[in-house]
Design a protein around this motif. Structure first.
Motif, PDB file in Angstrom:
ATOM      1  N   SER A   6       0.830  -1.201   0.000  1.00  8.45           N
ATOM      2  CA  SER A   6       0.000   0.000   0.000  1.00  8.45           C
ATOM      3  C   SER A   6       0.864   1.250   0.000  1.00  8.45           C
ATOM      4  O   SER A   6       0.593   2.218  -0.717  1.00  8.45           O
ATOM      5  CB  SER A   6      -0.926   0.007   1.224  1.00  8.45           C
ATOM      6  OG  SER A   6      -1.838  -1.066   1.174  1.00  8.45           O
ATOM      7  N   ARG A  62       1.108   4.250  -2.886  1.00  3.00           N
ATOM      8  CA  ARG A  62       0.948   5.664  -2.527  1.00  3.00           C
ATOM      9  C   ARG A  62       2.167   6.482  -2.947  1.00  3.00           C
ATOM     10  O   ARG A  62       2.050   7.658  -3.308  1.00  3.00           O
ATOM     11  CB  ARG A  62       0.741   5.812  -1.015  1.00  3.00           C
ATOM     12  CG  ARG A  62      -0.563   5.263  -0.487  1.00  3.00           C
ATOM     13  CD  ARG A  62      -0.828   5.763   0.932  1.00  3.00           C
ATOM     14  NE  ARG A  62       0.223   5.381   1.868  1.00  3.00           N
ATOM     15  CZ  ARG A  62       0.210   4.260   2.593  1.00  3.00           C
ATOM     16  NH1 ARG A  62      -0.800   3.392   2.475  1.00  3.00           N
ATOM     17  NH2 ARG A  62       1.190   3.994   3.433  1.00  3.00           N
ATOM     18  N   ASP A  63       3.327   5.843  -2.909  1.00  3.49           N
ATOM     19  CA  ASP A  63       4.601   6.543  -3.152  1.00  3.49           C
ATOM     20  C   ASP A  63       5.047   6.466  -4.609  1.00  3.49           C
ATOM     21  O   ASP A  63       6.125   6.958  -4.943  1.00  3.49           O
ATOM     22  CB  ASP A  63       5.680   5.931  -2.250  1.00  3.49           C
ATOM     23  CG  ASP A  63       6.983   6.710  -2.266  1.00  3.49           C
ATOM     24  OD1 ASP A  63       6.971   7.882  -1.859  1.00  3.49           O
ATOM     25  OD2 ASP A  63       7.996   6.136  -2.704  1.00  3.49           O
TER      26      ASP A  63
END
Length: 236
Positions: A202, A206-207
């Motif tokens: 996750s 997101r990164d």
């Protein structure tokens, strides 16, 4: 000098998406070598550069994995001939052994997930190595005598250079798809350390935008400064 960049991998499913994109955007060609699967390494004279990538093996386990010794010899010859070499994670450790350094079991334990990489004192590289990057390793390199330490984390050395060689312990090249592939290969180690794989994935998603920027800075910057120079020479 030809325009072919050799990518040496150590397991099926190695993430090459961003490396291919960065290499091809510069008008260079890419070539894949999989010594772990019995493939032979090509002649150095046909190559503009070499990228040696990560994998689940231990760099010092040449008795169990003889191809690692072959890779050491190949990278040593590449640096001797001033071919630009980028070693990433396991590749950085193989490169250290190739040039007379060492690889040891990390005294600070498993370094896994997003880490902060900062410049080492006296760093003279023009590459932008500082920032947050994905990392996954429990072994650590000891740079060869004469190498310049470029970057560190709060646990381990993270980057050094020697002649035409650049070694980075972290993963500037990896996308979320690659992180998923790496974590699946390393499932046993993850379980032993109680790592939350779902959260790691996750965080990687997101990164992704930030990670792609880092790939452009580090891998793209290395291609620009070391590979596309008019003459073969160490990274300035």
């Amino acid at each position: 000098m030809t325009g072919t960049v050799l990518m040496v991998t150590h397991f099926e499913g190695t993430d090459l998406k961003w490396i291919h994109k960065l290499v091809h955007a510069r008008g260079l060609q890419s070539q894949l070598a999989q010594p772990f699967a019995g493939e032979e390494l090509p002649e150095l004279g046909s190559l503009a550069a070499v990228i040696c990538l990560g994998g689940p093996q231990s760099a010092y386990d040449g008795e169990r994995h003889p191809f690692l010794v072959e890779e050491q010899n190949f990278l040593a010859r590449a640096v001797e001939q001033q071919v630009p070499v980028l070693g990433i994670c396991l590749g950085s450790q193989i490169l250290s052994l190739a040039l007379g350094g060492a690889v040891v079991h990390g005294s600070q334990g498993l370094e896994c997930g997003l880490i902060d990489v900062r410049l080492a004192p006296g760093n003279h590289s023009i590459l932008e190595l500082e920032g947050q990057f994905f990392s996954f390793h429990s072994d650590s390199f000891v740079p060869p005598i004469g190498a310049e330490l470029l970057a560190v984390s709060n646990r381990y050395p993270q980057a050094w250079r020697f002649g035409s060689a650049l070694a980075v312990q972290f993963h500037p090249e990896i996308s979320p798809i690659g992180i998923q592939a790496l974590l699946s290969v390393e499932a046993t180690k993850l379980g032993a350390h109680g790592i939350d794989v779902t959260e790691l994935l996750s965080a990687a998603v997101r990164d992704e935008g930030h990670a792609w920027t880092g790939a452009q800075r580090v891998v793209g910057g290395w291609l620009d400064t070391a590979v596309l120079a008019t003459e073969r020479q160490p990274i300035p």
